[in-house]
Write an enzyme that holds these catalytic residues in place. Structure first.
Site, mmCIF file in Angstrom:
data_model
loop_
_atom_site.group_PDB
_atom_site.id
_atom_site.type_symbol
_atom_site.label_atom_id
_atom_site.label_comp_id
_atom_site.label_asym_id
_atom_site.label_seq_id
_atom_site.Cartn_x
_atom_site.Cartn_y
_atom_site.Cartn_z
ATOM 1 N N SER A 23 -5.007 23.645 -21.298
ATOM 2 C CA SER A 23 -4.116 24.775 -21.148
ATOM 3 C C SER A 23 -3.518 25.294 -22.460
ATOM 4 C CB SER A 23 -2.956 24.411 -20.199
ATOM 5 O OG SER A 23 -2.185 23.357 -20.738
ATOM 6 N N LYS B 155 3.340 25.738 -28.451
ATOM 7 C CA LYS B 155 2.976 26.100 -27.077
ATOM 8 C C LYS B 155 4.247 26.537 -26.348
ATOM 9 C CE LYS B 155 0.444 24.103 -23.128
ATOM 10 N NZ LYS B 155 -0.260 22.869 -22.668
ATOM 11 N N SER C 154 -5.165 18.940 -22.119
ATOM 12 C CA SER C 154 -4.794 20.279 -22.579
ATOM 13 C C SER C 154 -4.617 20.451 -24.075
ATOM 14 C CB SER C 154 -3.513 20.735 -21.892
ATOM 15 O OG SER C 154 -3.835 21.230 -20.628
HETATM 16 N N1 GLN Z 1 -6.969 21.018 -17.213
HETATM 17 C C1 GLN Z 1 -6.033 20.062 -16.686
HETATM 18 C C2 GLN Z 1 -5.232 20.690 -15.577
HETATM 19 O O1 GLN Z 1 -5.515 21.785 -15.239
HETATM 20 C C3 GLN Z 1 -5.173 19.505 -17.761
HETATM 21 C C4 GLN Z 1 -3.936 20.268 -17.999
HETATM 22 C C5 GLN Z 1 -3.052 19.674 -19.029
HETATM 23 O O2 GLN Z 1 -3.402 18.708 -19.725
HETATM 24 N N2 GLN Z 1 -1.868 20.209 -19.098
HETATM 25 O O3 GLN Z 1 -4.338 20.120 -15.025
#
Ligand code: GLN
Length: 488
Positions: free
Chosen positions: A155, A80, A179
């Site tokens: 994400s 990532k 994410s």
């Molecule tokens: N969807 C969550 C957010 O928008 C989780 C994001 C993550 O785990 N980085 O914050």
């Protein structure tokens, strides 16, 4: 050459270790796949052909000189783009970090490289890991390989997409509130968020430091166990890194499930969960029962506050962490006549709308007069959520919920409603807030052919138990044997 992308990491590493395949051949094969599929999938922000081939050549030279190669010898992986890679651009899918090239590798990158993994490239994501669909990437969205009209989740959407479409054998993402697990569910791959502290965050660009944790994506549980073993362990450069000994995760794959107690969170199925997701979960429960698990009902009475708590705590921490991006030290700078305007221009043009929204929410939650009402209150409820799990784990070994309340959705379906997007995280947030280990396990497909996922969550440092349950289920259910249609 035989099709390598349908092998497991374990098999592929064995072939390279024994010299039956050269690391360079394997790397060429996967670079070719990644390069050809990326225009359709958008999974990679950067493909490092030169770096990957150089790394592979080093491995082959080592083997030729009699050095025994590591557990991931020649295994192509993706990272990532919020994981720092020495000499390779790292942008967090943000304009503000465009052109930033870190001078060092993250701990997990060092660990992967020394185990012989070959880094193919950096994967697409929601900007600064904020989002659930990849639509917040400042560059282009990653797509779901099961149907490119659908989002891959977020994400870490690019990492999930690249793994599901076998452009790499596995990938690392970061999970702050889901994410890793949610894109894992949307793309039909195994995706594990380790216990907070299990994996060093050194070199992970921070979003919300009390929640961030790095975890692997893989196409089967045993491969995920191998990745976890490689990246886990104490690292003095992360003050929250756990000193607890790393267990043998791979040996959990193959152990039977007799006597394992699974707690089903009734609220999760009853309340607002898509009917196909509920059906997938109930069918998985039947398999788990057949494998010898007992199913009990458990309750997490405060989990319903998790979305509110998370979007206060995470934004508060993000507002502080992202203060370092001021146009002076890294990436984009938009000069103006004075310093304050240079800051304003750089941040104003460098950050996308969702990141700005989070910085403003977090700054507000921390401001004088509101701190007690919002941030402090959220911290207290976070403790109650942790206690809910403590009680639940008196009755069961693992807690089972869907990973996401609904399967992957189409692009643009939710972009205008940030709150609806935040609700995607209802099941992944409670384990994050409690610092627990949790994993997405593929559990079927919708009528439209999109993957379904369930989440197994255990107490801190229960990764072995989670992998044991996931592996036994996977072997019986066989979902990991299905692959998306080739796009190349
Ligand atoms: N969807 C969550 C957010 O928008 C989780 C994001 C993550 O785990 N980085 O914050």
């Amino acid at each position: 050459m035989m099709p390598l992308h349908t092998e497991s990491c374990v098999t592929l590493a064995g072939l390279v270790q024994r010299g039956e395949l050269s690391a360079v051949e394997v790397t060429r094969y996967f670079l070719d796949r990644a390069t050809r599929a990326n225009p359709a999938l958008g999974a990679f922000l950067y493909i490092d052909a030169e770096g990957a081939l150089a790394q592979a050549a080093t491995l082959d030279a080592q083997r030729a000189s009699g050095v025994a190669l590591g557990a991931l010898a020649g295994v192509p992986v993706a990272l990532k783009d919020n994981l720092c890679t020495r000499g390779v651009p790292t942008t967090c899918a943000s304009r503000i970090l465009e052109g930033y090239v870190p001078p060092y590798d993250a701990h997990v990158v060092e660990a992967l490289r020394s185990a012989g993994a070959v880094v193919i490239g950096k994967t697409n994501m929601d900007e600064f890991a904020m989002g659930s669909s990849n639509e917040n990437s400042a560059y282009f969205p990653a797509r779901n390989p099961w149907n490119t009209a659908y989002v891959p989740g977020g994400s870490s959407g690019g990492a999930a997409s690249a793994t599901a479409s076998s452009l790499v054998m596995g990938a690392l993402g970061s999970d702050t509130g889901g994410s890793v697990r949610q894109p894992g569910a949307f793309c039909g791959v195994v995706a594990l968020k380790p216990t907070y502290g299990r994996v060093s965050r050194y070199g992970l660009i921070a979003f919300a430091s009390s929640l961030d944790q790095i975890g692997p994506f893989a196409r089967n549980t045993r491969d995920a166990a191998r990745f976890l073993g490689v990246i886990s362990g104490h690292d003095a450069r992360d003050a929250t890194s756990a000193t607890r000994e790393v267990e043998d995760y791979e040996s959990a794959c193959g152990e039977d499930l007799r006597g394992l107690r699974i707690g089903l969170v009734q609220e999760s199925v009853a309340q607002g969960c898509d009917s196909q997701v509920a059906k997938g979960l109930l069918e998985a429960i039947e398999i788990l029962k057949r494998k010898g698990c007992t199913i009990t009902d458990v309750s997490l009475p405060h989990a319903k506050y998790a979305v509110a708590v998370y979007y206060l705590v995470a934004t508060a921490e993000a507002s502080s962490n992202l203060a370092r991006f001021d146009g002076m030290r890294y990436g984009l700078r938009v000069n103006a006549e004075d310093l304050p305007s240079t800051y304003e221009n750089s941040r104003g043009q460098g950050f996308g709308p969702e990141v700005k929204r989070r910085i403003m929410l977090g700054t507000y939650a921390l401001s004088a007069g509101y701190y007690d009402a919002f941030y402090l209150k959220a911290q207290k409820i976070r403790t109650l959520i942790r206690q809910d799990y403590h009680h639940a784990f008196e009755q069961c070994d693992l807690v089972l919920t869907p990973t996401s309340p609904a399967p992957a959705f189409r692009f643009n379906e939710r972009v205008d409603d940030p709150l609806a997007m935040y609700l995607e995280d209802i099941f992944t947030l409670p384990p994050s807030l409690a610092g627990l280990a949790a994993m997405n396990v593929p559990c079927g497909f919708t009528r439209e052919g999109m993957p379904l996922g369930m989440q197994l969550c255990g107490p801190a440092f229960s990764e072995r138990t989670i992998l044991r349950a996931a592996h036994a289920y996977e072997q019986e259910a066989g979902w990991h044997l299905q692959h998306p249609k080739e796009l190349i």
